[in-house]
Scaffold this motif. Sequence first.
Motif, PDB file in Angstrom:
ATOM      1  N   TRP A   1       6.443  -3.934   5.799  1.00 62.10           N
ATOM      2  CA  TRP A   1       5.226  -3.500   5.112  1.00 62.10           C
ATOM      3  C   TRP A   1       5.547  -3.012   3.702  1.00 62.10           C
ATOM      4  N   TYR A   2       6.585  -2.202   3.591  1.00 56.77           N
ATOM      5  CA  TYR A   2       6.976  -1.704   2.277  1.00 56.77           C
ATOM      6  C   TYR A   2       7.318  -2.860   1.347  1.00 56.77           C
ATOM      7  N   ALA A   3       8.186  -3.753   1.825  1.00 57.26           N
ATOM      8  CA  ALA A   3       8.687  -4.824   0.958  1.00 57.26           C
ATOM      9  C   ALA A   3       7.570  -5.773   0.542  1.00 57.26           C
ATOM     10  N   VAL A   4       6.735  -6.172   1.487  1.00 54.64           N
ATOM     11  CA  VAL A   4       5.680  -7.136   1.162  1.00 54.64           C
ATOM     12  C   VAL A   4       4.649  -6.502   0.237  1.00 54.64           C
ATOM     13  N   GLY A   5       4.279  -5.247   0.492  1.00 55.02           N
ATOM     14  CA  GLY A   5       3.302  -4.576  -0.371  1.00 55.02           C
ATOM     15  C   GLY A   5       3.792  -4.459  -1.800  1.00 55.02           C
TER      16      GLY A   5
ATOM     17  N   ALA B   1      -4.718  -0.298   0.105  1.00 50.61           N
ATOM     18  CA  ALA B   1      -5.076  -0.312  -1.318  1.00 50.61           C
ATOM     19  C   ALA B   1      -4.504  -1.538  -2.022  1.00 50.61           C
ATOM     20  N   VAL B   2      -3.268  -1.914  -1.680  1.00 53.22           N
ATOM     21  CA  VAL B   2      -2.672  -3.113  -2.276  1.00 53.22           C
ATOM     22  C   VAL B   2      -3.457  -4.351  -1.869  1.00 53.22           C
ATOM     23  N   HIS B   3      -3.891  -4.386  -0.606  1.00 53.70           N
ATOM     24  CA  HIS B   3      -4.680  -5.532  -0.152  1.00 53.70           C
ATOM     25  C   HIS B   3      -6.001  -5.608  -0.919  1.00 53.70           C
ATOM     26  N   GLY B   4      -6.636  -4.447  -1.168  1.00 54.57           N
ATOM     27  CA  GLY B   4      -7.854  -4.428  -1.969  1.00 54.57           C
ATOM     28  C   GLY B   4      -7.601  -4.899  -3.396  1.00 54.57           C
TER      29      GLY B   4
ATOM     30  N   GLU C   1     -12.738  -2.843   0.975  1.00 50.92           N
ATOM     31  CA  GLU C   1     -11.378  -2.467   1.397  1.00 50.92           C
ATOM     32  C   GLU C   1     -10.925  -1.186   0.708  1.00 50.92           C
ATOM     33  N   LEU C   2     -11.180  -1.088  -0.596  1.00 45.90           N
ATOM     34  CA  LEU C   2     -10.718   0.075  -1.357  1.00 45.90           C
ATOM     35  C   LEU C   2     -11.510   1.329  -0.984  1.00 45.90           C
ATOM     36  N   ALA C   3     -12.810   1.162  -0.717  1.00 53.24           N
ATOM     37  CA  ALA C   3     -13.595   2.315  -0.271  1.00 53.24           C
ATOM     38  C   ALA C   3     -13.100   2.813   1.085  1.00 53.24           C
ATOM     39  N   ALA C   4     -12.717   1.879   1.965  1.00 58.77           N
ATOM     40  CA  ALA C   4     -12.177   2.273   3.268  1.00 58.77           C
ATOM     41  C   ALA C   4     -10.873   3.036   3.100  1.00 58.77           C
ATOM     42  N   ALA C   5     -10.044   2.600   2.148  1.00 60.55           N
ATOM     43  CA  ALA C   5      -8.800   3.330   1.883  1.00 60.55           C
ATOM     44  C   ALA C   5      -9.108   4.752   1.422  1.00 60.55           C
ATOM     45  N   GLY C   6     -10.123   4.892   0.564  1.00 60.53           N
ATOM     46  CA  GLY C   6     -10.496   6.222   0.100  1.00 60.53           C
ATOM     47  C   GLY C   6     -11.004   7.111   1.220  1.00 60.53           C
ATOM     48  N   ARG C   7     -11.803   6.532   2.117  1.00 56.35           N
ATOM     49  CA  ARG C   7     -12.301   7.326   3.251  1.00 56.35           C
ATOM     50  C   ARG C   7     -11.169   7.782   4.162  1.00 56.35           C
ATOM     51  N   ARG C   8     -10.104   7.034   4.174  1.00 53.35           N
ATOM     52  CA  ARG C   8      -8.961   7.419   5.005  1.00 53.35           C
ATOM     53  C   ARG C   8      -8.095   8.471   4.321  1.00 53.35           C
TER      54      ARG C   8
ATOM     55  N   TRP D   1      -0.062   8.127  -7.209  1.00 52.42           N
ATOM     56  CA  TRP D   1       0.528   7.596  -5.983  1.00 52.42           C
ATOM     57  C   TRP D   1      -0.279   6.424  -5.447  1.00 52.42           C
ATOM     58  N   CYS D   2      -1.596   6.574  -5.342  1.00 50.81           N
ATOM     59  CA  CYS D   2      -2.449   5.502  -4.825  1.00 50.81           C
ATOM     60  C   CYS D   2      -3.696   5.398  -5.698  1.00 50.81           C
ATOM     61  N   PRO D   3      -3.736   4.426  -6.600  1.00 47.43           N
ATOM     62  CA  PRO D   3      -4.875   4.300  -7.529  1.00 47.43           C
ATOM     63  C   PRO D   3      -6.059   3.560  -6.925  1.00 47.43           C
ATOM     64  N   TRP D   4      -6.386   3.884  -5.663  1.00 50.70           N
ATOM     65  CA  TRP D   4      -7.482   3.158  -5.015  1.00 50.70           C
ATOM     66  C   TRP D   4      -8.801   3.346  -5.770  1.00 50.70           C
ATOM     67  N   GLN D   5      -9.034   4.568  -6.335  1.00 45.56           N
ATOM     68  CA  GLN D   5     -10.277   4.812  -7.066  1.00 45.56           C
ATOM     69  C   GLN D   5     -10.387   3.924  -8.301  1.00 45.56           C
ATOM     70  N   LEU D   6      -9.277   3.759  -8.999  1.00 45.06           N
ATOM     71  CA  LEU D   6      -9.295   2.963 -10.226  1.00 45.06           C
ATOM     72  C   LEU D   6      -9.639   1.507  -9.932  1.00 45.06           C
ATOM     73  N   HIS D   7      -9.019   0.956  -8.893  1.00 45.58           N
ATOM     74  CA  HIS D   7      -9.325  -0.438  -8.544  1.00 45.58           C
ATOM     75  C   HIS D   7     -10.732  -0.547  -7.947  1.00 45.58           C
ATOM     76  N   LEU D   8     -11.166   0.493  -7.237  1.00 48.02           N
ATOM     77  CA  LEU D   8     -12.531   0.483  -6.706  1.00 48.02           C
ATOM     78  C   LEU D   8     -13.541   0.471  -7.853  1.00 48.02           C
TER      79      LEU D   8
END
Length: 970
Positions: free
Chosen positions: A685-689, A728-731, A746-753, A764-771
């Motif tokens: 998971w780490y390597a592929v992401g 987040a990477v998948h989003g 996908e990104l909103a789901a990451a944020g809810r988690r 660390w995780c720019p899910w908001q920026l990509h969202l």
Amino acid sequence: MVQHNTHGRRTLFEREGELAAVDEALSELCGLSRDGSEPPDRSRGALIAFAGRAGLGKTSLLAEARRRASAKGCTVASARGGDQEQRVAFHVARQLVQPLLASVPDAELRASLGSWYAIVGPALGLCTAQDGAPPDPQGLRDGLDWVLTHLAVQRAPLVVVVDDAHWADAESLGWLSAFAPRAEALPLLLVVAYRPEELPDHAEEFRGLPGRAGQRPIGLEPLSATAVAHLVRESLGARADDAFCRECWAVTAGNPFEAVELTAKVHDRGLVPDEAGAHLLRDLAAAVKGSGLVARLERLGTSTVRFAWACAVLGIAIPQTLAAAVAGIGEREAADCADRLRRARVLTGADILEFVHPLIATAVYRAIPAGVRVALHGQAAWSVVNAGLGASAAARHLLEVHPDGDTWVVQQLRAAARETVRAGAPDAARRYLARALREPPPWEDRAAVLYELGCASLLTEPATTVNHLRAALEEPITDPALRQGIVYRLSQVLAHADRLGEASDTLAREIRVTTEPRVRIRMQAEQFMWDAFRADEPDSPARSRRLARLADRLPGRDLTERYIIGLRAWDATLRAEPAGTAVRHAERALVGGLGWAENDRGFEVPVLVALTFLYADRPGRAEELFAAGIADFERQGWRGAHLSFAYTLLAYVRFRRGRLAEAEDFVRAGLRIAERVGPGTPAHWYAVGILIEILLARGRVPEATRTAEEYGFGAPFPAAVVFPDAQAVHGELLLARGLTKDAAAELAAAGRRLDPRGMRNPAWCPWQLHLALAEAYDAPERALATAYDAVRRARRFATASAVGQALRITADVASGSARVKLLEESVSHLERSPAAYELACALVALGAELRRAGRPKDAADPLYRGLDAAVQCGADGLVERARDELAAAGLRPRLLHSTETDALTGRERTAALLTVRGESAARVAEELHTDEPTVVRLLSAVYRKVGTDHSGLAAALGAPSPPPPPLTSH
């Protein structure tokens, strides 16, 4: 054609093609010089595999190959698998390597093998295993690869011969299967022979090894009637008539072993080899094998039969004195028995005995009555230990003994398991300990045996390990240290199996009943660590508060306290507390040391401390820690999942610094190791992401998509938190593909988690920026609010890279003159950060925005700087965008087209860019962690690939042309 018999050697009939293959390979091999250099005719090593049923002459063929190799001056290493030795770990590897190193003094051997000595030494019987964590199986294989490669170069040309490979132990066979394809690149000829119908499942790779017959081994066929006639007449003389020879062929079906034995029986009986005596051959042939052989053996006397049985139980390379002890006879009587068996062509050798053929050994072993065979194995185990050969040598015999509650058996099996684990063969240790449980052990030892069994299964069977360790906790345990060790190991294996909730609960239960303060704090540290990785933690903020209170009052006196302080640093990073707070705790954790390869600890906390520095804009410090960690792993022989994580996360550090080509090289190395460890592991998971993030940054969206599909990178995502966050990477990938609605979901789901857990740091995780980018298409106002919230969080963390990235993406969803202001502020922050790729993106975006605002002259500087930075980063997609913007502004791009540098590796690209900027070869070497001659070679490769010289490359890159480093090694 017939091979002529010389010097007493037996003729090999109808094996001209096989011997020609050997001769051709030897001729090519011997073209290599002693130092391993390659002459103009490109001589090389090779692999030859012979496959055939029992008795078709594989052993004779390999003996002839060894003789011819020796005659050509080759170093020859040989080994043979044994039916009785299949479960002795590294039995074949030891046969191959030990004789080559036997004459080397220990001090010289240690110096020659370097750090590999402690890793491979126990497996090869060169030294006793030391205390500490054992090497993982992959690390040990890498060590064995190094040793054989080293021997191939030092003793070139080297010929390695392995007979009866189907009976080789699993550890040796797995290693040789993986190593074999490399033979062609070395001054090494590897020759193997096996019975295809008896090849075990773990050696399936041997069936497809590429050899001199294409993709298949060279199959041996039975002899023709003509060849059998030649064989018969060579043994019995020309008086053997055609009818007699034809009958010999018929009753043996052309099997060379049976034909040789049959002619020997005819000679012993004094039969006339003519048509009149041909009718006797069928009965004589039956006496050569199976029940006939047993009946012949019984005629030699009771003591001789028992001695032969003892030899069959002991296997191959049998000391005569040891066989006498197992048979229960005196040494003089044993010598007489050995003489009789030699005359009967059952045994060969003097002090060290061998069966004449494996078929005979198998027939003798199977003829032993079951009860007697068990008793002989028991006697063999006792005799082996009494002879000082150790518990490991006795263990295979104890596996054959019926359970009887014998404490001595349990002790020997546990001792053998400890030796075997330290030698890097956990599967063998698991067999020994499982057998010890069936003995059974005394009740007071049962928990300890279950614990040892769980530890041995850790790397190969995590689910089984959980069962063993839970069973151990249910046993009466009088030793508190043992109970604690079981709990630590159980929580570790549950966590690594993506069962983090169970790991935390296991520790919580034990914390409630533990009375020792230092033990309790150690368990709290372990629980904090696994909770930090839980995506389903019920009350993360409460855990953070407890962690902060505890860490703030701990001085860091021991490793446990430093682990807690390190976890506090990471928690501060996730929650976007000021970066200075996180760094202060990270530095505290490092005072006194924070080893990556501690025997009874995981490597997670040292990794988290290193990543704290990365997200706090101190990637150089992070790289220092990762380099030290990789050195620790390699010293310990941990070259599986541990090394995969280290390379993968080091790639992430390079990615964050904007060195995309280097990052891709590192992450692919980590992914290759992860694939050897096994699919679906956290390392995958780490390597592929990270690989997908790098490919997206480089502008290779189709390749990123294919990578995600190939590795199943998508829902369901792992329960553990990974870096970068997989969802987040998948989003981000969906967004890059233009699937904005799917990406937003996908990104909103990451944020809810993540948000309820307090994980709100966009560094660390720019899910908001990509969202925000995904929402901009359908809900621009909501997108802008989302982006500004990310900016607020970034400002709280207060690193230049986090604020700069947040401002850049906010500009993408903003409108009007605000875009230029946001981008100018973004560039201002990123210029003070190590995030070179983010700076390149911001510069290109600023230049593009200025051009669209009708300010082409103002756009020139950021576009040129952005293009320069994009080229240095290896961001090919961004390079193309910058060139397009320059063209649209009426400006002439001055850099090489990206396709002209696609052929360059990350190291070559970095060396070229640093050189044209005027850096010295020494400085380039320091940056690349290499030496100056390597830099010279890299630059030579750059000029060759790009098709220009140093001045031309500098001109193309729009830089002054300083003198190049001298293209000579010094």
